[in-house]
Design a protein around this motif. Structure first.
Motif, short mmCIF file in Angstrom:
data_model
loop_
_atom_site.label_atom_id
_atom_site.label_comp_id
_atom_site.label_asym_id
_atom_site.label_seq_id
_atom_site.Cartn_x
_atom_site.Cartn_y
_atom_site.Cartn_z
N ASP A 173 0.82 -1.22 0.00
CA ASP A 173 0.00 0.00 0.00
C ASP A 173 0.84 1.26 0.00
OD1 ASP A 173 -2.32 -1.49 0.06
OD2 ASP A 173 -2.37 -1.59 2.26
N CYS A 174 2.15 1.13 0.08
CA CYS A 174 3.02 2.31 0.11
C CYS A 174 3.60 2.53 -1.28
CB CYS A 174 4.13 2.11 1.13
SG CYS A 174 5.21 3.53 1.31
N PRO A 175 3.22 3.60 -1.99
CA PRO A 175 3.71 3.79 -3.37
C PRO A 175 5.18 4.17 -3.42
CG PRO A 175 2.40 5.66 -2.68
CD PRO A 175 2.29 4.66 -1.58
N ASN A 176 5.65 4.94 -2.47
CA ASN A 176 7.04 5.36 -2.44
C ASN A 176 7.71 4.73 -1.24
OD1 ASN A 176 5.29 7.96 -3.43
ND2 ASN A 176 7.16 7.68 -4.66
N LYS A 177 8.72 3.94 -1.50
CA LYS A 177 9.36 3.17 -0.43
C LYS A 177 10.78 3.64 -0.24
CE LYS A 177 6.81 -1.14 -1.19
NZ LYS A 177 6.02 -0.70 -2.36
N ILE A 178 11.16 3.70 1.02
CA ILE A 178 12.57 3.93 1.39
C ILE A 178 13.05 2.62 2.03
CG2 ILE A 178 14.17 5.26 2.78
CD1 ILE A 178 12.19 7.56 2.68
N LEU A 179 13.98 1.98 1.36
CA LEU A 179 14.44 0.65 1.79
C LEU A 179 15.89 0.74 2.25
CD1 LEU A 179 13.73 -2.39 1.94
CD2 LEU A 179 14.65 -2.63 -0.36
N VAL A 180 16.15 0.25 3.46
CA VAL A 180 17.50 0.22 4.03
C VAL A 180 18.04 -1.20 3.93
CG1 VAL A 180 18.90 0.51 6.11
CG2 VAL A 180 17.10 2.16 5.57
N ILE A 181 19.23 -1.36 3.38
CA ILE A 181 19.91 -2.66 3.29
C ILE A 181 21.06 -2.64 4.29
CG2 ILE A 181 20.97 -4.36 1.79
CD1 ILE A 181 18.17 -3.63 0.94
N THR A 182 21.06 -3.56 5.25
CA THR A 182 22.11 -3.60 6.26
C THR A 182 22.44 -5.05 6.61
OG1 THR A 182 22.80 -2.77 8.43
CG2 THR A 182 20.53 -3.53 8.22
N SER A 183 23.44 -5.21 7.46
CA SER A 183 23.88 -6.54 7.89
C SER A 183 24.43 -6.44 9.30
CB SER A 183 24.94 -7.10 6.93
OG SER A 183 26.09 -6.29 6.94
N SER A 184 24.94 -7.54 9.80
CA SER A 184 25.49 -7.54 11.16
C SER A 184 26.89 -6.97 11.19
CB SER A 184 25.51 -8.97 11.73
OG SER A 184 24.23 -9.52 11.74
N VAL A 185 27.77 -7.52 10.35
CA VAL A 185 29.18 -7.13 10.32
C VAL A 185 29.59 -6.90 8.88
CG1 VAL A 185 29.77 -8.36 12.46
CG2 VAL A 185 29.83 -9.57 10.28
N PRO A 186 30.74 -6.27 8.65
CA PRO A 186 31.20 -6.08 7.26
C PRO A 186 31.53 -7.41 6.60
CG PRO A 186 32.32 -4.59 8.78
CD PRO A 186 31.57 -5.56 9.63
N GLY A 187 31.50 -7.40 5.26
CA GLY A 187 31.88 -8.58 4.49
C GLY A 187 30.76 -9.54 4.23
N GLU A 188 29.52 -9.21 4.56
CA GLU A 188 28.40 -10.12 4.33
C GLU A 188 27.73 -9.91 2.96
OE1 GLU A 188 26.00 -11.49 7.75
OE2 GLU A 188 26.71 -9.67 8.75
N GLY A 189 28.21 -8.93 2.20
CA GLY A 189 27.69 -8.73 0.85
C GLY A 189 26.46 -7.85 0.78
N LYS A 190 26.27 -6.94 1.74
CA LYS A 190 25.08 -6.08 1.71
C LYS A 190 25.13 -5.11 0.54
CE LYS A 190 27.06 -2.71 4.91
NZ LYS A 190 27.31 -1.75 3.82
N THR A 191 26.34 -4.62 0.19
CA THR A 191 26.47 -3.70 -0.94
C THR A 191 26.11 -4.39 -2.24
OG1 THR A 191 28.19 -2.48 0.24
CG2 THR A 191 28.05 -2.15 -2.14
N THR A 192 26.58 -5.65 -2.41
CA THR A 192 26.22 -6.41 -3.60
C THR A 192 24.72 -6.62 -3.67
OG1 THR A 192 28.35 -7.56 -3.53
CG2 THR A 192 26.61 -8.58 -4.81
N VAL A 193 24.11 -6.94 -2.51
CA VAL A 193 22.66 -7.15 -2.49
C VAL A 193 21.92 -5.86 -2.81
CG1 VAL A 193 20.71 -7.77 -1.01
CG2 VAL A 193 22.83 -9.07 -0.87
N SER A 194 22.32 -4.74 -2.19
CA SER A 194 21.62 -3.48 -2.42
C SER A 194 21.75 -3.01 -3.86
CB SER A 194 22.15 -2.41 -1.45
OG SER A 194 23.54 -2.21 -1.66
N SER A 195 22.94 -3.12 -4.45
CA SER A 195 23.14 -2.66 -5.83
C SER A 195 22.35 -3.52 -6.82
CB SER A 195 24.63 -2.67 -6.18
OG SER A 195 25.16 -3.98 -6.02
N ASN A 196 22.40 -4.86 -6.65
CA ASN A 196 21.67 -5.72 -7.59
C ASN A 196 20.16 -5.63 -7.36
OD1 ASN A 196 23.58 -7.64 -9.28
ND2 ASN A 196 24.55 -7.36 -7.26
#
Length: 730
Positions: free
Chosen positions: A527-550
């Motif tokens: 029901d939300c037309p405009n979404k703000i989505l945060v991609i995060t993880s526990s520690v560095p090196g878990e691939g959150k940047t790869t997930v967020s970009s793709n």
């Protein structure tokens, strides 16, 4: 009825759930074993190889067995149990013989017979290791052992090496000996059996000899005692003139005594009666006529009647004529004469009673003397009989003892000649063809099985110690959050290719997983037309940047999407998407030193807009907490259909928590087989405590092929050609 069905339904649900949990637990164990099957097999193979090497290096040991029959119920020529202290029956006797076979004395006989002290296997002077052990036992390591000490040591070793096993429900005993030399094993086993039989024969012979000697020594003395007792008996008979025991005339004396005793009793009764009558006379005084004995006398009774008649006549005449009349005088004279006659007769009766009492007393005394004389005679005869019986008993006792010893002496001599054995050999020992140990096949098989069990145990232990997230089910169970998607492990790709893998490989399994995550995000806030989505993880090196970009690239196919790199401590969006890292970014946009157009970069082949981190500020958290950033984020959400923010890890800084409070939702990235689930749960709890909306968890960098082999999951990509389809080039 409905209540019963309802109750049955509620009772069946826990049972089914429990059964399902058991099945899942077994499945987890199975997958743990399969996952490390090659390691387990390798460990089993190594242990098997090691066992094989050890087994083939070991000296083979041969066993020879001799079977002995114990003759515990064998019939003997004569009974001599007292000499041998009895032979027990049953299993106690068999056990006793078994212990005799293992005795040290029997082992010494075998050692001397086979000269084992000079055999290389037993001689400590040849076997140096055994010599050191013997010297240590003797407590004289610097002194050479003597022959006697070596013999005792060899005998002790032999006794300890023997295996004596009674056969159940039988009288058989199996004696076994193990040795590297099969010929020696057979010789020792047979020698032990022969020594056992011979030692029993020798022991019986020695016992018989000792018993015979002892009996022979005592027979001479017993014979002398018997002769002395017989001579004393004969001398007594001669001295007392006893021909036979029946000539003692005890029977006649006894009969005479019985008659005298009966007469004495009668005499005493007569004397008592006479004495009683005599005492009555003495006590009567002048009234003797009233005595019972006088009244019973017939003559006295007649005289009394005469006196009574005369008195009556006198009384009549006195009344008729008076006292002076002649008839009266005559009647009175008759009365006096009658009374005088009665008185004389009473005196005679009384005198007779006195004489009768004297006679009865004399008679009693004579009979008492006769009885005393008869008793003396009988007592003398009894004394002779007692003395004679005593002498006869001495003779009988000495004769019985002598006969018993003589009989046992003959029995002992006869038993010693019979040669009855305690046992005999049924099956002699023969040299063994194959060794009894080591059992190479069994040892190798056991080593292989133990290796497998050890490997399985280690595998299960490693899985128990592994606290990472390993599968989708594992993530849902340990993290307690829904799974948006599971991204496969990308191997052999550089960082610049990772950020745009969705565009470069649109038919890959990775791209399809990203689409699944995209669908999950769209359905999370429909029901939300405009979404703000945060991609995060526990520690560095878990691939959150790869997930967020793709994920941003996938959303950009249908929407206006902006990707913001908010990790201003370690920015990596520009690197993974091959963008200009020198261009101004988020920090300049928030501070107002640059416009959105100046900070925005585009991706070739996509409509995605990207705002990199730009220059790193001294305190990124203050920048994100500023009102300018909040206003910027609000304006960007109005301009774009979706704003995706690559956030720093939750475990290290608070940036992700701050961003989550401004976002529509959060996607939490967890690296498979890497991130401890306790850390991930703690970070998720931190986000939830900040009242962030968590859309779900994305399990990243999971090896699908490994997961399919280990866990049976994600099998759809490997069947029916889907795996090949998704790996084709566009």
């Amino acid at each position: 009825m409905s209540e019963v069905l309802h109750s049955e339904k509620h009772h069946s649900i826990p049972s089914a759930a429990h059964q399902t949990d058991d099945q899942l637990e077994l499945l987890v164990y199975w997958r743990s074993v399969v996952k490390r099957k090659w390691s387990i097999l390798g460990l089993a193979a190594a242990m098997t190889l090691l066992a094989a090497v050890v087994v083939f290096m070991m000296t083979p040991i041969y066993r020879s067995t001799v079977t002995i029959l114990i003759e515990q119920n064998k019939t003997k020529v004569v009974s001599i149990e007292d000499v041998y202290s009895g032979i027990g029956q049953g299993k106690e006797y068999i056990q006793t013989q078994s212990e005799i076979i293992k005795s040290l004395s029997l082992a010494k006989v075998v050692v001397d017979k086979l000269k084992l002290t000079k055999h290389p296997e037993f001689d400590p002077r040849v076997n140096t290791s055994w010599l050191h052990s013997l010297l240590a036992t003797l407590g004289a390591s610097g002194k050479e052992p003597t022959e006697a000490e070596i013999r005792d040591a060899v005998a002790a070793r032999l006794a300890n090496s023997l295996t004596v096993e009674p056969v159940k429900m039988s009288q058989l005993i199996k004696v076994s000996f193990d040795s590297p030399d099969s010929q020696l094993a057979a010789k020792v086993a047979n020698a032990v059996a022969e020594a056992f039989v011979e030692s029993d024969m020798e022991a019986k012979f020695q016992m018989t000899q000792r018993a015979s000697n002892w009996l022979n020594e005592h027979l001479a003395g017993l014979k002398v005692d018997l002769q002395k007792s017989e001579q004393a008996l004969q001398e007594y008979r001669d001295r007392e003139h006893i021909v036979d025991a029946g000539n003692l005339e005890l029977s006649g004396a006894s009969n005479q005594l019985q008659g005298l005793l009966a007469s004495l009793v009668n005499a005493r009764m007569n004397r008592a009666q006479a004495e009683s009558a005599y005492k009555q006379v003495k006590n009567a005084g002048d009234s003797l006529e009233s005595l019972p004995v006088v009244q019973k006398d017939p003559l006295a009774a007649k005289l009394k009647e005469v006196v009574a008649e005369k008195e009556r006549k006198v009384s009549e005449l006195a009344n008729r004529y008076g006292k002076e009349h002649v008839k009266m005088i005559q009647a009175q004279a008759d009365l006096d004469q009658a009374r005088d006659g009665l008185r004389r007769h009473v005196d005679v009766v009384v005198a007779g009673l006195q004489r009768e009492y004297e006679v009865a007393r004399a008679n009693e005394g004579a009979l008492a003397g006769a009885v005393a004389e008869a008793k003396g005679t009988i007592q003398g005869a009894n004394k002779k009989g007692f003395e004679l019986s005593s002498l006869e008993r001495d003779v009988a006792t000495n004769k019985q003892i002598y006969d018993t010893f003589l009989s046992r002496f003959k029995e002992t001599s006869a038993t010693g000649d019979s040669g009855a054995l305690v046992g005999r050999v049924i099956d002699p020992a023969t040299p063994a063809v194959s060794p009894i140990k080591p059992k190479k096949g069994m040892v190798i098989a056991v080593a292989f099985v133990l290796g497998l069990l050890l490997g399985v145990a280690v595998a299960l232990l490693l899985d128990r110690l592994d606290n990472t997230v390993r599968s989708t089910e594992d993530a849902e169970l340990k993290l307690g959050q829904p799974i948006l998607s599971t991204l496969p492990l990308l191997e052999g790709n550089d960082d610049q290719h990772m950020g745009r893998y969705y565009l470069d490989e649109p038919r890959s399994v990775f791209a399809e997983s990203v689409r699944t995550a995209r669908t999950g995000v769209l359905l999370s806030a429909i029901d939300c037309p405009n979404k703000i989505l945060v991609i995060t993880s526990s520690v560095p090196g878990e691939g959150k940047t790869t997930v967020s970009s793709n994920l941003a690239l996938s959303h950009a196919q249908t929407k206006r999407v902006l990707l913001i790199d908010a990790d201003m401590r370690r920015p990596s969006v520009a690197k993974v998407m091959n963008l200009d890292m020198a261009k101004q970014g988020l920090s300049a946009l928030v501070t107002g030193t640059a416009t959105l157009e100046e900070c925005t970069q585009t991706i070739e082949g996509s409509t995605l807009h990207v705002v990199t981190a730009g220059s790193i500020p001294p305190n990124p958290l203050e920048l994100l907490l500023s009102n300018k950033f909040e206003e910027l984020l609000k304006s960007l959400s109005e301009k774009y259909d979706m704003v995706i923010i690559d956030s720093p890890p939750v475990q290290l800084v608070s940036d992700a928590v701050v961003l989550s409070t401004m976002a529509t939702g959060v996607v939490f990235v967890v690296k498979a087989d890497s991130t401890p689930h306790q850390v991930a749960r703690r970070c998720i709890k931190t986000l939830l405590e900040a009242e962030a909306t968590l859309f779900g968890v994305t399990l990243n960098q999971l090896d699908f092929r490994k997961a399919e082999s280990y866990y049976g999951a994600y099998t759809g990509y490997g069947k029916y050609g889907y795996d090949g389809y998704y790996t084709k080039e566009t």
